[in-house]
Design an enzyme around this catalytic site. Structure first.
Site, PDB file in Angstrom:
ATOM      1  CE1 TYR A  77      -5.063  10.989 -12.424  1.00  0.00           C
ATOM      2  CE2 TYR A  77      -5.989  12.150 -14.298  1.00  0.00           C
ATOM      3  CZ  TYR A  77      -5.073  11.264 -13.774  1.00  0.00           C
ATOM      4  OH  TYR A  77      -4.176  10.652 -14.610  1.00  0.00           O
ATOM      5  CG  ASP A  89      -1.757   1.201   1.382  1.00  0.00           C
ATOM      6  OD1 ASP A  89      -1.572   2.155   0.585  1.00  0.00           O
ATOM      7  OD2 ASP A  89      -2.616   1.224   2.277  1.00  0.00           O
TER       8      ASP A  89
HETATM    9  N1  SER Z   1      -6.655   9.010 -18.889  1.00  0.00           N
HETATM   10  C1  SER Z   1      -6.787   9.892 -17.763  1.00  0.00           C
HETATM   11  C2  SER Z   1      -8.208  10.119 -17.427  1.00  0.00           C
HETATM   12  O1  SER Z   1      -9.021  10.096 -18.322  1.00  0.00           O
HETATM   13  C3  SER Z   1      -6.152  11.201 -18.076  1.00  0.00           C
HETATM   14  O2  SER Z   1      -4.844  11.174 -17.627  1.00  0.00           O
HETATM   15  O3  SER Z   1      -8.510  10.342 -16.299  1.00  0.00           O
END
Ligand code: SER
Length: 322
Positions: free
Chosen positions: A144, A50
């Protein structure tokens, strides 16, 4: 001789990276790791890690005298939106744990070279969308993307302040057939091949003109390894490099598939992912990667479509989701 640890080896990119590195370096020099109890791909030197467990990470790196770490464990744009705090914690603390380990090892004369991927998701709606330059406004809208943007700053910081040899690429959408993608906005460009192979109509969640930067897996793997093999003084960007593969939209991809599978058909049913895609670049300028370490993409749309249609195994998705 390098001894390489790949964290996230059960994932889309990690699984293929382990294979490529093992072929190149010899299987005994490459260690696959992921959070699961076993390798989903039969990798022989497998460790359960992890990435948030710093002590375990340190033990594995010490036990195997690791010299390079590819830290690929992360939550992507779609899965991240479902659990933002979890995504932030994994993406940022996972990186920080590796950077800290490398900082400590620098002090004890056992340096670690690190690869950590950033993404086109680090850009945002105010970034110039076409031929996006290496240095541009970055105002990501997904957790993200925010974690990737923060990770780029952390990487630069650990390099300039502590001399940590960390290297990164802003991956475009990565297209591959060996293992399923992990919850990204660009996944349509893989799912479409599964539908075509099954003889099904594909309902695309992005509109026909949504052009995004993409890269075929062999190019993505080669870019990552070439960057890691470049002499340190050539790696002048320590945030993350733009790396262009190719750019296309769902209409163009569907057309290329239809030319080879005439009965294939696509429909459009847009959802929240459209907004994410609209905030990302349409094409990347990768002049810096070309100049610094000689990057050049090889695979274009026609070759990608031929290869995907030949190799996509419609069983893979179900099998691995089970
Ligand atoms: N492929 C990734 C996504 O769509 C982008 O880095 O989140």
């Amino acid at each position: 001789m390098e001894r390489i640890l790949v964290i996230g080896a059960n994932g889309q990119i990690g699984s293929e990276l382990v294979e490529a590195l093992s072929a190149q370096q010899g299987p005994n020099s490459v260690f696959a790791a992921d959070i699961g109890a076993r390798s989903l791909f039969g990798h022989p030197n497998y460790e359960t890690i992890d990435v948030l467990d710093q002590k375990r990470l340190e033990r594995v790196v010490d036990n195997h005298s690791v010299t390079q770490v590819y830290q690929l464990a992360a939550m992507l744009s779609v899965t991240g939106e479902a659990a933002p705090l979890t995504a932030w914690t994994l993406n940022i603390n996972g990186l920080l744990n590796i950077l800290e380990l490398a900082r400590q090892r620098n002090q004890s004369g056992k340096p670690l070279r690190i690869f950590w991927p950033s993404s086109i998701a680090a850009f945002g709606p105010h970034t110039p969308a076409v031929d996006t330059p290496q240095l541009a406004v970055m105002d990501p809208t997904t957790i993200y993307g925010i974690s990737k943007q923060a990770g780029e700053r952390l990487s630069e910081y650990y390099f300039s302040k502590f001399g940590v040899d960390v290297r990164s690429i802003r991956y475009p959408g990565v297209i591959s057939y060996k293992s399923p993608p992990g919850g990204g906005t660009t996944d349509y460009a893989i799912a479409i091949f599964h539908a075509a192979k099954r003889g099904e109509r594909y309902a695309c969640y992005l509109g026909p003109e949504t052009t995004l930067p993409m890269i075929y897996m062999p190019d993505a793997i080669r870019a990552s390894i070439e960057l890691m093999e470049a002499p340190a003084e050539r790696v002048r960007t320590r945030s993350a490099y733009n790396v262009a593969g190719l750019s296309f939209n769902p209409r163009e991809l569907a057309l290329a598939i239809k030319q080879r599978v005439p009965q294939f058909d696509i429909s459009y049913q847009l959802d929240y992912r459209q907004q994410i895609a609209d905030s990302w670049p349409r094409s990347l300028n990768d002049t810096h990667a070309r100049a610094d370490w000689g990057w050049s993409a090889k695979v274009g749309l026609s070759e990608l479509v031929d290869d995907m249609l030949e190799n996509v195994d419609v069983e893979v998705r179900e099998h691995q989701a089970a």
